[in-house]
Scaffold this motif. Sequence first.
Motif, mmCIF file in Angstrom:
data_model
loop_
_atom_site.group_PDB
_atom_site.id
_atom_site.type_symbol
_atom_site.label_atom_id
_atom_site.label_comp_id
_atom_site.label_asym_id
_atom_site.label_seq_id
_atom_site.Cartn_x
_atom_site.Cartn_y
_atom_site.Cartn_z
ATOM 1 N N GLY A 1 0.877 -1.117 0.076
ATOM 2 C CA GLY A 1 -0.241 0.052 -0.116
ATOM 3 C C GLY A 1 0.864 1.273 -0.089
ATOM 4 N N ILE A 2 2.308 1.167 -0.383
ATOM 5 C CA ILE A 2 2.891 2.384 -0.431
ATOM 6 C C ILE A 2 2.773 3.164 -1.670
ATOM 7 C CG2 ILE A 2 5.112 3.323 -0.238
ATOM 8 C CD1 ILE A 2 6.151 1.032 1.347
ATOM 9 N N THR A 3 2.217 4.322 -1.496
ATOM 10 C CA THR A 3 1.807 5.186 -2.706
ATOM 11 C C THR A 3 2.333 6.730 -2.469
ATOM 12 O OG1 THR A 3 -0.212 5.956 -1.921
ATOM 13 C CG2 THR A 3 -0.090 3.815 -3.403
ATOM 14 N N ALA A 4 2.272 7.421 -3.252
ATOM 15 C CA ALA A 4 2.578 8.890 -3.185
ATOM 16 C C ALA A 4 1.944 9.623 -2.006
ATOM 17 C CB ALA A 4 2.588 9.749 -4.520
ATOM 18 N N CYS B 1 0.147 7.824 0.338
ATOM 19 C CA CYS B 1 0.233 6.951 1.540
ATOM 20 C C CYS B 1 1.483 6.450 1.708
ATOM 21 C CB CYS B 1 -0.888 5.941 1.664
ATOM 22 S SG CYS B 1 -0.954 5.080 3.248
ATOM 23 N N PRO B 2 2.801 7.333 1.976
ATOM 24 C CA PRO B 2 3.963 6.765 1.835
ATOM 25 C C PRO B 2 4.319 5.766 2.906
ATOM 26 C CG PRO B 2 3.975 8.980 2.693
ATOM 27 C CD PRO B 2 2.668 8.831 2.259
ATOM 28 N N VAL B 3 3.592 5.553 4.077
ATOM 29 C CA VAL B 3 3.972 4.715 4.984
ATOM 30 C C VAL B 3 3.330 3.402 4.697
ATOM 31 C CG1 VAL B 3 4.301 6.343 6.708
ATOM 32 C CG2 VAL B 3 1.978 5.255 6.483
ATOM 33 N N GLY B 4 2.405 3.198 3.548
ATOM 34 C CA GLY B 4 1.702 1.924 3.345
ATOM 35 C C GLY B 4 0.740 1.597 4.169
ATOM 36 N N THR B 5 -0.028 0.463 4.027
ATOM 37 C CA THR B 5 -1.276 0.208 4.798
ATOM 38 C C THR B 5 -0.989 -0.889 5.743
ATOM 39 O OG1 THR B 5 -1.988 -1.210 2.731
ATOM 40 C CG2 THR B 5 -2.713 1.098 2.977
ATOM 41 N N GLY B 6 -0.144 -1.860 5.507
ATOM 42 C CA GLY B 6 0.366 -2.961 6.256
ATOM 43 C C GLY B 6 1.151 -3.817 5.691
ATOM 44 N N TRP B 7 1.533 -5.160 6.426
ATOM 45 C CA TRP B 7 2.372 -5.841 6.133
ATOM 46 C C TRP B 7 1.777 -7.258 5.507
ATOM 47 C CZ3 TRP B 7 7.060 -4.292 6.326
ATOM 48 C CH2 TRP B 7 7.569 -3.543 7.295
ATOM 49 N N GLU B 8 2.463 -7.835 4.437
ATOM 50 C CA GLU B 8 1.945 -8.938 3.587
ATOM 51 C C GLU B 8 2.962 -10.069 4.207
ATOM 52 O OE1 GLU B 8 1.896 -10.835 -0.806
ATOM 53 O OE2 GLU B 8 1.241 -8.878 -0.757
ATOM 54 N N PHE B 9 2.509 -11.257 4.589
ATOM 55 C CA PHE B 9 3.260 -12.169 5.088
ATOM 56 C C PHE B 9 4.011 -12.935 3.794
ATOM 57 C CE2 PHE B 9 3.764 -16.652 5.888
ATOM 58 C CZ PHE B 9 4.499 -16.699 7.151
ATOM 59 N N VAL B 10 5.256 -13.166 3.928
ATOM 60 C CA VAL B 10 6.201 -13.837 3.052
ATOM 61 C C VAL B 10 6.635 -15.197 3.372
ATOM 62 C CG1 VAL B 10 8.311 -13.869 1.417
ATOM 63 C CG2 VAL B 10 7.019 -11.692 2.016
ATOM 64 N N ILE B 11 6.920 -15.294 4.537
ATOM 65 C CA ILE B 11 7.515 -16.628 5.282
ATOM 66 C C ILE B 11 7.824 -16.355 6.617
ATOM 67 C CG2 ILE B 11 9.991 -16.488 4.729
ATOM 68 C CD1 ILE B 11 9.888 -19.130 3.962
ATOM 69 N N GLY B 12 7.357 -17.483 7.431
ATOM 70 C CA GLY B 12 7.356 -17.160 8.749
ATOM 71 C C GLY B 12 8.523 -17.839 9.632
ATOM 72 N N GLY B 13 8.807 -16.949 10.601
ATOM 73 C CA GLY B 13 9.469 -17.795 11.707
ATOM 74 C C GLY B 13 10.970 -18.124 11.585
ATOM 75 N N GLY B 14 12.256 -17.584 12.410
ATOM 76 C CA GLY B 14 13.597 -18.294 12.431
ATOM 77 C C GLY B 14 14.385 -17.326 11.347
ATOM 78 N N TRP B 15 13.942 -16.267 10.883
ATOM 79 C CA TRP B 15 14.764 -15.401 10.055
ATOM 80 C C TRP B 15 15.315 -14.161 10.767
ATOM 81 C CZ3 TRP B 15 15.639 -17.832 5.495
ATOM 82 C CH2 TRP B 15 14.662 -18.852 5.154
ATOM 83 N N SER B 16 16.510 -13.702 10.445
ATOM 84 C CA SER B 16 17.336 -12.588 11.285
ATOM 85 C C SER B 16 17.674 -11.547 10.186
ATOM 86 C CB SER B 16 18.511 -13.006 12.048
ATOM 87 O OG SER B 16 19.304 -13.394 10.822
ATOM 88 N N PHE B 17 17.532 -11.856 8.955
ATOM 89 C CA PHE B 17 17.789 -10.559 7.984
ATOM 90 C C PHE B 17 17.208 -10.925 6.808
ATOM 91 C CE2 PHE B 17 20.592 -9.091 4.671
ATOM 92 C CZ PHE B 17 21.064 -7.852 5.310
ATOM 93 N N VAL B 18 16.858 -9.908 5.828
ATOM 94 C CA VAL B 18 16.396 -9.913 4.666
ATOM 95 C C VAL B 18 17.176 -8.756 3.688
ATOM 96 C CG1 VAL B 18 14.403 -8.510 5.009
ATOM 97 C CG2 VAL B 18 14.429 -10.061 3.346
ATOM 98 N N CYS B 19 17.326 -8.735 2.525
ATOM 99 C CA CYS B 19 17.878 -8.000 1.696
ATOM 100 C C CYS B 19 17.216 -7.963 0.189
ATOM 101 C CB CYS B 19 19.462 -7.993 1.371
ATOM 102 S SG CYS B 19 19.946 -6.720 0.165
ATOM 103 N N ASN B 20 16.467 -6.715 -0.222
ATOM 104 C CA ASN B 20 15.906 -7.079 -1.396
ATOM 105 C C ASN B 20 16.431 -5.824 -2.265
ATOM 106 O OD1 ASN B 20 14.865 -4.595 -0.060
ATOM 107 N ND2 ASN B 20 12.839 -4.582 -1.314
ATOM 108 N N ARG B 21 17.506 -5.483 -1.975
ATOM 109 C CA ARG B 21 18.219 -4.138 -2.840
ATOM 110 C C ARG B 21 18.547 -4.525 -4.065
ATOM 111 N NH1 ARG B 21 19.440 0.443 -0.009
ATOM 112 N NH2 ARG B 21 21.405 0.594 -1.024
ATOM 113 N N GLY B 22 18.815 -5.887 -4.153
ATOM 114 C CA GLY B 22 19.227 -6.110 -5.675
ATOM 115 C C GLY B 22 17.952 -6.583 -6.537
ATOM 116 N N HIS B 23 16.825 -6.555 -5.939
ATOM 117 C CA HIS B 23 15.553 -7.009 -6.724
ATOM 118 C C HIS B 23 14.925 -5.660 -7.428
ATOM 119 C CE1 HIS B 23 12.303 -9.682 -7.536
ATOM 120 N NE2 HIS B 23 11.422 -8.557 -7.124
ATOM 121 N N ASP B 24 14.966 -5.751 -8.768
ATOM 122 C CA ASP B 24 14.536 -4.689 -9.430
ATOM 123 C C ASP B 24 13.162 -4.685 -10.156
ATOM 124 O OD1 ASP B 24 14.990 -2.117 -10.675
ATOM 125 O OD2 ASP B 24 16.057 -2.872 -12.325
#
Length: 801
Positions: free
Chosen positions: A770-773, A775-798
Amino acid sequence: MMEPFIDIATGGAEIPGAVSGFVAVWAVTINGLLLYREGVNLLTCPDGTNWKQIETPQGCEPCQVSVGPQGVVWILAWTGQLLTRNGVTWNCETGLTWYEVPPPFKGLSFSHISVGLNSTWAVSRENEVWLRKGLDSSILGSSWTAMVGQMNLVFTGSGSQVCGLSLQDQKIYLRIGIKTEESGGRSWKMLKTDDMTFVWLAFDGKGFIHRLEDGTDSYWTEPWRAEILQKLRERHSEWQDKFAEYSTAAETTDWIKNGRALLHNRWVNLGLRCCSQEPLLDVEDLRLLAVEITAVRRTGDLGLVVHHLQNSPIKLSFTSEEEVEDWAAHLTKMTRASRQCIGSFAQSIWALTDMGDPFVHESQGDVNLFSVLYSIPKTSVPSHALWTQLGGHFRHVEASSSGVVWALGQDGTWQVFFNCLFFFSSSVFCFSFSLLTLVLNRLLRSSWIHTGYHGGGFFKGVFDGSSHGIHPVSDEGLVNLYENQRWNPVAGFSARGLPTDRPPWSDITGFHTYSKENMSLPNRSWNWVSEWLVDYQPPGGADREGWQYATDYPSRYHAHKGSFDYVRRKRWQRKCRYTSTGPWFQFGLTKLLDISMQVDHSGSPEEPLLLWAIAANGSILRRVGVTVIKPQGDSWEAVLGEHAFQSLSIGVEGRVWAITSLGVPALRHRVTNTNPDGVAWLLMDRPEGSATLRQISAGDTQVWAVDSQDRLYRRKDIVPILPEGTSWELVDEHVLHVSVGRHDQVWAVLDTKMNETKVKEKGSICIRRGITASCPVGTGWEFVIGGGWSFVCNRGHDIPF
């Protein structure tokens, strides 16, 4: 010509505008001369008229030549270099000039090449197979892709046929799955050759494989044999035409693996059946298709977590580490095969588990399988894509949209990823298993370079079973153990405390009881390398014996006993080392704390890429000479300044955002190739009422940060005339890590959030929606995968999800 030939190649029959019957014939002599046969026409003059010598650059004498159907000419020099001929047309058959084709990375040399219609296949001197794509748009091609398997030779035939001569068994393998949109195909398939071994092979003009057996002589040229071969060709054509409209039948190769594991504290039977038509995992009454599995993740208590699309993750426990690794390897290999993953890391998202295991988010190769075979939603939905583990141990990954990725190990060494090039970094990490939580102290981090392969660790090499491209990987850490005592008027300080006190020996929380003797490491990749020693410099200080004092548990600890201090603790440390294997190669001696690359790189191979890092003392460094084709760069240069830093992130237009060691945000802008250091640091206010900031991430127009109390903030009002923005806006709480990439996509690792439907476990990866001009903070979180993770990097995803 009296000089012997060592290679000859034909092609060019499909050169636009060429007369009917035209064939280009090139040859190489034993002394490195390149010759062209003029006047060859299969209809009027099949033997041609004369040989013409073609000059090659000095020092690039050829040992092999290859010609594509459209006349593209490549030569392989004795030095291992590749060159291609520019200007070959129907009225200029020999072309004009030579261009050198850059290798996948510096130092790689080739031993064999074969030019096809839209791509070139090559074999390195280490017997690696490489594919050069993009010949339909440029004679140089566009990019290299490493292919699985080791070959002595690779040949291209008519259409899309490709075959290779295997290094291991000297058998012929055909590349299957080659399509216009997938020029590399999917896998190698051995051709039945009646247990014969080969030293050479080639395609004829119609795509039939010819072979040269060991000890070949005139036996193979007898007229009767030629007659049989011709009849076989005719029968082949007849049957091929008859079944041309039928699709290829599914392979029936099948294997079954059975076992037992604990599920919800009771033993259950496991069944794993792998065949190309229907790979299945049976867990008690639950049956999973392999394409429904999204990740297979280890835990430290001899456990295995299987994430899938149907419901909550399946948490299994085994009786030995060997069983855990064996099941994890089989499940991962089966799942990748069922999704037809090709090992392409471009535009990938990276994540690390709380045990430091690196995973890559692969979304390629799924669409056809999902939409046709199993009617599962396509991988434009982040939660449906596959996370694949690689060997190694890290905590932080930094990726660029240009395909360069760096990583830092726990001890400060750094790594680069070739083809989709990567680097990792880490400072503090935890092993969470059963009751034991080991916290490793903040150490300087090691740097490594990625070889471009999958595998390592418990995969015992890459996914085809080979160990090529897999190297030893090591890391180090410190395990903390706390000795706790309470004061009483009779005995003074002693291990005997109140019933509600902490145990005499515990972890930092005091909830779990341990001792020096029973403290164990997460898995067999870790080993002790020292004895237990007192830490005389813990946070808050200590007295001469290493004790810290406080009024009661839990409380702030200090170095000297006060009148109202009734408890004390002493921190013991023991050094451990991680040793395993992975597709990484270590280089560089500079120890780093953090690293970042620009997100708006064009992807041009020669264009410099901004790469900044934080050294062990908190000073800023920038890497000189980093490009797509040279991701490791040349050297480090210091960026002068008076502040020490703990986190940094490079946004667009050379804006470098950072967090000082005191938790203060800062901006350094106007960083360009002509002004690589930019201008001075501009310090900004912390968020109102906030604890100190600890991590920051910058995208196109969005900058997000996390404070020491796991609260997430967004920088407001960032515009071109005011690049530093105006203030911080609180977005959410219980956020462990945030990553902002291209198109201002925001991914995060969240702690337990009861108001989010699926975020019920610490360490769930989510994407901000929900990030738009407006509403720059967005509307909420969409679950991707749960539990047991400490780090994520999407900076290479274009590519926006």
